[in-house]
Design a protein around this motif. Structure first.
Motif, PDB file in Angstrom:
ATOM      1  N   PHE A  21       0.834  -1.190   0.000  1.00 56.11           N
ATOM      2  CA  PHE A  21       0.000   0.000   0.000  1.00 56.11           C
ATOM      3  C   PHE A  21       0.878   1.253   0.000  1.00 56.11           C
ATOM      4  CE2 PHE A  21      -2.102  -3.370   2.310  1.00 56.11           C
ATOM      5  CZ  PHE A  21      -3.370  -3.407   1.758  1.00 56.11           C
ATOM      6  N   ALA A  22       0.405   2.299  -0.656  1.00 57.78           N
ATOM      7  CA  ALA A  22       1.070   3.610  -0.611  1.00 57.78           C
ATOM      8  C   ALA A  22       0.000   4.685  -0.698  1.00 57.78           C
ATOM      9  CB  ALA A  22       2.073   3.757  -1.750  1.00 57.78           C
ATOM     10  N   LEU A  23       0.234   5.793   0.007  1.00 62.38           N
ATOM     11  CA  LEU A  23      -0.721   6.904   0.013  1.00 62.38           C
ATOM     12  C   LEU A  23       0.038   8.219   0.007  1.00 62.38           C
ATOM     13  CD1 LEU A  23      -3.620   8.107   0.434  1.00 62.38           C
ATOM     14  CD2 LEU A  23      -3.162   7.971   2.890  1.00 62.38           C
ATOM     15  N   ASN A  24      -0.399   9.142  -0.834  1.00 63.91           N
ATOM     16  CA  ASN A  24       0.158  10.493  -0.889  1.00 63.91           C
ATOM     17  C   ASN A  24      -1.015  11.471  -0.863  1.00 63.91           C
ATOM     18  OD1 ASN A  24       1.329  12.998  -1.631  1.00 63.91           O
ATOM     19  ND2 ASN A  24       2.990  11.939  -2.672  1.00 63.91           N
ATOM     20  N   TYR A  25      -1.150  12.189   0.248  1.00 67.98           N
ATOM     21  CA  TYR A  25      -2.302  13.089   0.429  1.00 67.98           C
ATOM     22  C   TYR A  25      -1.803  14.497   0.733  1.00 67.98           C
ATOM     23  CZ  TYR A  25      -6.036  15.570   2.836  1.00 67.98           C
ATOM     24  OH  TYR A  25      -6.932  16.528   3.235  1.00 67.98           O
TER      25      TYR A  25
ATOM     26  N   GLY B 164      -5.691  13.119  -3.004  1.00 67.10           N
ATOM     27  CA  GLY B 164      -5.089  11.931  -2.413  1.00 67.10           C
ATOM     28  C   GLY B 164      -4.889  10.877  -3.468  1.00 67.10           C
ATOM     29  N   TYR B 165      -3.668  10.353  -3.539  1.00 67.12           N
ATOM     30  CA  TYR B 165      -3.342   9.294  -4.500  1.00 67.12           C
ATOM     31  C   TYR B 165      -2.963   8.044  -3.720  1.00 67.12           C
ATOM     32  CZ  TYR B 165      -2.711  13.506  -7.345  1.00 67.12           C
ATOM     33  OH  TYR B 165      -2.882  14.724  -7.958  1.00 67.12           O
ATOM     34  N   ALA B 166      -3.519   6.917  -4.114  1.00 69.10           N
ATOM     35  CA  ALA B 166      -3.259   5.664  -3.409  1.00 69.10           C
ATOM     36  C   ALA B 166      -2.870   4.589  -4.411  1.00 69.10           C
ATOM     37  CB  ALA B 166      -4.485   5.221  -2.618  1.00 69.10           C
TER      38      ALA B 166
ATOM     39  N   LYS C  76       6.500   6.009  -8.518  1.00 68.06           N
ATOM     40  CA  LYS C  76       6.448   5.193  -7.306  1.00 68.06           C
ATOM     41  C   LYS C  76       6.152   6.020  -6.059  1.00 68.06           C
ATOM     42  CE  LYS C  76       9.441   1.466  -8.958  1.00 68.06           C
ATOM     43  NZ  LYS C  76      10.695   0.698  -8.724  1.00 68.06           N
ATOM     44  N   SER C  77       6.537   7.287  -6.067  1.00 65.79           N
ATOM     45  CA  SER C  77       6.293   8.134  -4.905  1.00 65.79           C
ATOM     46  C   SER C  77       4.883   8.717  -4.913  1.00 65.79           C
ATOM     47  CB  SER C  77       7.313   9.274  -4.861  1.00 65.79           C
ATOM     48  OG  SER C  77       7.147  10.123  -5.981  1.00 65.79           O
ATOM     49  N   LEU C  78       4.143   8.503  -5.993  1.00 64.09           N
ATOM     50  CA  LEU C  78       2.801   9.060  -6.164  1.00 64.09           C
ATOM     51  C   LEU C  78       2.804  10.587  -6.155  1.00 64.09           C
ATOM     52  CD1 LEU C  78       0.665   6.660  -3.906  1.00 64.09           C
ATOM     53  CD2 LEU C  78       1.214   6.444  -6.332  1.00 64.09           C
ATOM     54  N   GLU C  79       3.908  11.188  -6.584  1.00 63.59           N
ATOM     55  CA  GLU C  79       3.996  12.640  -6.648  1.00 63.59           C
ATOM     56  C   GLU C  79       3.550  13.178  -8.002  1.00 63.59           C
ATOM     57  OE1 GLU C  79       4.547  14.774  -4.426  1.00 63.59           O
ATOM     58  OE2 GLU C  79       5.591  13.811  -2.772  1.00 63.59           O
ATOM     59  N   GLN C  80       3.611  12.339  -9.043  1.00 64.62           N
ATOM     60  CA  GLN C  80       3.271  12.780 -10.388  1.00 64.62           C
ATOM     61  C   GLN C  80       2.289  11.813 -11.015  1.00 64.62           C
ATOM     62  OE1 GLN C  80       6.626  14.739 -12.768  1.00 64.62           O
ATOM     63  NE2 GLN C  80       7.692  13.105 -11.713  1.00 64.62           N
TER      64      GLN C  80
END
Length: 307
Positions: free
Chosen positions: A171-175, A197-199, A225-229
């Motif tokens: 799991f990964a989350l970038n909010y 929010g990106y998951a 992979k970092s869910l930044e882009q």
């Protein structure tokens, strides 16, 4: 006659060579001097640590412990009290002891008087351990208006979880979210409310985006992979107009020479209301740091020189 012309020609070439040498020397000298001057000016400006902060109908320019406030064509002078505390932990790397920042807390209090008077308080916290979290809240109270802004972020990554004979995850989350509101019953209602929010669940990329009264869910495409882009294709509901809407947008990192920033934009078009609802978010990293956020023609910004 021929020799004289030849002698004059040789004399002209020597003069031209000298002039070119002097010209090149002066060009290099002024280039270096100008470069040093610009570097000195940049260092002086960084030493002053200017910060410009713009909320609805209010603008403040902060330097050292002083501020100049401009609000609704009125001026005021402010005094600031600010502090920052960074906590670190030590660890061994071979025979070298290293320090790693764990978290940071800070506050900024300002009182201002003049044609308008009031106070402003900012408190914030950042954690650098996984999960990475942070928040910042600002209260701005003057004789004309009361504003409140709030920023929050979360980034986490979890390994796969065995569940019987199957595995769920990783799991990964970038909010990240920001809101600005003008308190009171004045019309029109002024606010900014943008959240994204990106998951990533195993290989399934998901997205959530809020623009004001629009809440949307969908897919996060071309994600790193970092869910930044990445790009978003969402379907949502506009609670202000009571209808189903589509939301498109994305976030991109831009690195141009020394200028580095993230650019995010989200928007939807509602033909029957002849209205484009959108949100734009610049997050600057260097040589300035801070944010510029625009939602439906209401803007917020906070900019300062990077450390």
């Amino acid at each position: 006659m021929t020799k004289l012309e030849g002698g004059t020609g040789m004399f002209g070439k020597r003069q031209l060579r000298k002039l070119l040498t002097v010209g090149v020397f002066l060009f290099l000298f002024f280039t270096v001097a100008f470069g040093d001057l610009m570097e000195d000016i940049t260092n002086i400006v960084k030493g002053i640590s200017p910060e410009i902060h713009g909320m609805y109908n209010a603008l403040s320019l902060n330097m050292w412990n002083a501020s100049l406030i401009y609000e609704d064509s009125k001026l005021a002078i402010g005094l600031r009290l600010h502090d920052e505390s960074t906590r670190s932990e030590s660890y061994k790397l071979g025979f070298i002891t290293m320090k790693r920042p764990v978290d940071k807390s800070y506050f900024n209090f300002m009182a201002f008087v003049g044609q308008v008077h009031g106070v402003a308080l900012t408190i914030g916290y950042e954690s650098y351990s996984i999960p990475v979290t942070g928040f910042e809240k600002t209260y701005y109270i003057s004789t004309n208006q009361v504003l409140q802004s709030e920023y929050s972020k979360t980034w986490l990554s979890l390994p796969s979880i065995p569940l019987g004979e199957t595995v769920i995850g990783p799991f990964a989350l970038n909010y990240e979210g920001f809101s600005l509101s003008k308190l009171g019953n004045e019309e029109p209602k002024i606010e900014i409310n943008i959240k994204r929010g990106y998951a990533l669940i195993d290989t399934l990329p998901l997205s959530f985006v809020q623009i004001g009264g629009i809440y949307s869910f969908g897919m996060f495409l071309f994600a790193d992979k970092s869910l930044e882009q990445g790009a978003i294709v969402n379907l949502g509901w506009d609670f202000d107009e009571g209808r189903l809407v589509g939301v498109l947008g994305g976030r991109l990192f831009i690195d141009f020479q020394d200028f580095r920033f993230f650019f995010a934009t989200f928007g939807t078009y509602i033909p029957s209301s002849q209205n484009v609802k959108y949100g734009v978010w610049f997050r600057f990293l260097s040589p300035i740091s801070g944010d510029l956020i625009i939602q439906n023609n209401v803007a917020y910004f906070k900019l300062r020189f990077s450390e």
